[in-house]
Motif scaffolding. Structure first.
Motif, short mmCIF file in Angstrom:
data_model
loop_
_atom_site.label_atom_id
_atom_site.label_comp_id
_atom_site.label_asym_id
_atom_site.label_seq_id
_atom_site.Cartn_x
_atom_site.Cartn_y
_atom_site.Cartn_z
N UNK A 195 -6.56 35.16 -83.71
CA UNK A 195 -6.04 35.10 -82.35
C UNK A 195 -4.61 35.59 -82.27
N UNK A 196 -4.28 36.62 -83.04
CA UNK A 196 -2.94 37.18 -83.03
C UNK A 196 -2.78 38.06 -81.80
N UNK A 197 -1.68 37.88 -81.11
CA UNK A 197 -1.41 38.64 -79.90
C UNK A 197 0.00 39.25 -79.98
N UNK A 198 0.26 40.34 -79.26
CA UNK A 198 1.62 40.88 -79.22
C UNK A 198 2.60 39.80 -78.78
N UNK A 199 3.73 39.74 -79.48
CA UNK A 199 4.75 38.73 -79.20
C UNK A 199 4.68 37.53 -80.13
N UNK A 200 3.53 37.33 -80.79
CA UNK A 200 3.40 36.22 -81.74
C UNK A 200 4.28 36.47 -82.96
N UNK A 201 4.70 35.40 -83.60
CA UNK A 201 5.43 35.49 -84.86
C UNK A 201 4.46 35.10 -85.96
N UNK A 202 4.31 35.96 -86.96
CA UNK A 202 3.35 35.73 -88.04
C UNK A 202 4.02 35.87 -89.40
N UNK A 203 3.41 35.28 -90.40
CA UNK A 203 3.76 35.51 -91.79
C UNK A 203 2.70 36.45 -92.35
N UNK A 204 3.12 37.51 -93.03
CA UNK A 204 2.20 38.49 -93.61
C UNK A 204 2.05 38.15 -95.10
N UNK A 205 0.86 37.71 -95.47
CA UNK A 205 0.56 37.29 -96.84
C UNK A 205 -0.27 38.36 -97.54
N UNK A 206 -0.01 38.56 -98.83
CA UNK A 206 -0.83 39.45 -99.64
C UNK A 206 -1.41 38.66 -100.81
N UNK A 207 -2.64 39.02 -101.16
CA UNK A 207 -3.33 38.36 -102.25
C UNK A 207 -2.95 39.04 -103.56
N UNK A 208 -2.43 38.26 -104.48
CA UNK A 208 -2.02 38.78 -105.80
C UNK A 208 -3.01 38.34 -106.88
N UNK A 209 -4.26 38.16 -106.52
CA UNK A 209 -5.27 37.74 -107.49
C UNK A 209 -5.38 36.22 -107.53
N UNK A 210 -4.50 35.59 -108.29
CA UNK A 210 -4.55 34.13 -108.39
C UNK A 210 -3.53 33.45 -107.49
N UNK A 211 -2.63 34.24 -106.87
CA UNK A 211 -1.62 33.67 -105.98
C UNK A 211 -1.52 34.48 -104.70
N UNK A 212 -0.92 33.85 -103.70
CA UNK A 212 -0.63 34.53 -102.43
C UNK A 212 0.88 34.65 -102.31
N UNK A 213 1.36 35.80 -101.80
CA UNK A 213 2.80 36.02 -101.61
C UNK A 213 3.07 36.23 -100.13
N UNK A 214 4.04 35.47 -99.59
CA UNK A 214 4.46 35.65 -98.20
C UNK A 214 5.39 36.85 -98.18
N UNK A 215 4.81 38.02 -97.95
CA UNK A 215 5.53 39.28 -98.06
C UNK A 215 6.52 39.48 -96.91
N UNK A 216 6.11 39.17 -95.68
CA UNK A 216 6.97 39.36 -94.53
C UNK A 216 6.95 38.07 -93.69
N UNK A 217 7.81 37.11 -94.00
CA UNK A 217 7.84 35.89 -93.21
C UNK A 217 8.46 36.15 -91.83
N UNK A 218 7.88 35.57 -90.80
CA UNK A 218 8.44 35.66 -89.46
C UNK A 218 8.41 37.02 -88.82
N UNK A 219 7.38 37.84 -89.12
CA UNK A 219 7.26 39.16 -88.50
C UNK A 219 6.77 39.01 -87.06
#
Length: 86
Positions: free
Chosen positions: A1-25
């Motif tokens: 339910x992401x809409x224009x104007x929302x603030x999101x964290x962009x996470x990437x899967x690193x296999x066994x871990x997740x990295x918050x690549x772009x917090x507050x985008x």
């Protein structure tokens, strides 16, 4: 339910871990969505494109990490513990 104007964290899967690549985008635009059933019985939205505002500093590192992540990118509403889009 992401809409224009929302603030999101962009996470990437690193296999066994997740990295918050772009917090507050900030989401600028959302493209086509595909709706599918999720394992929990709800609906899972998979967007073809989501445009977010990214700080210019460190942009090349972000682009490299996104390219290497392929389809393992997840968006979560900032401050939310639940996943909102893949």
């Amino acid at each position: 339910f992401v809409r224009p104007g929302d603030t999101v964290d962009v996470w990437v899967n690193r296999g066994t871990t997740m990295e918050n690549l772009i917090p507050g985008a900030i989401v600028r635009a959302v493209g086509d969505a595909v709706v599918a059933g999720s394992d929990s019985g709800g609906r899972d939205f998979r967007y073809r494109t989501v445009t977010v505002v990214v700080p210019q500093e460190g942009l090349s590192d972000v682009l490299f990490k996104l390219e290497s992540a392929k389809n393992a990118v997840t968006l979560a509403l900032a401050g939310s513990s639940s996943t909102s889009a893949h």
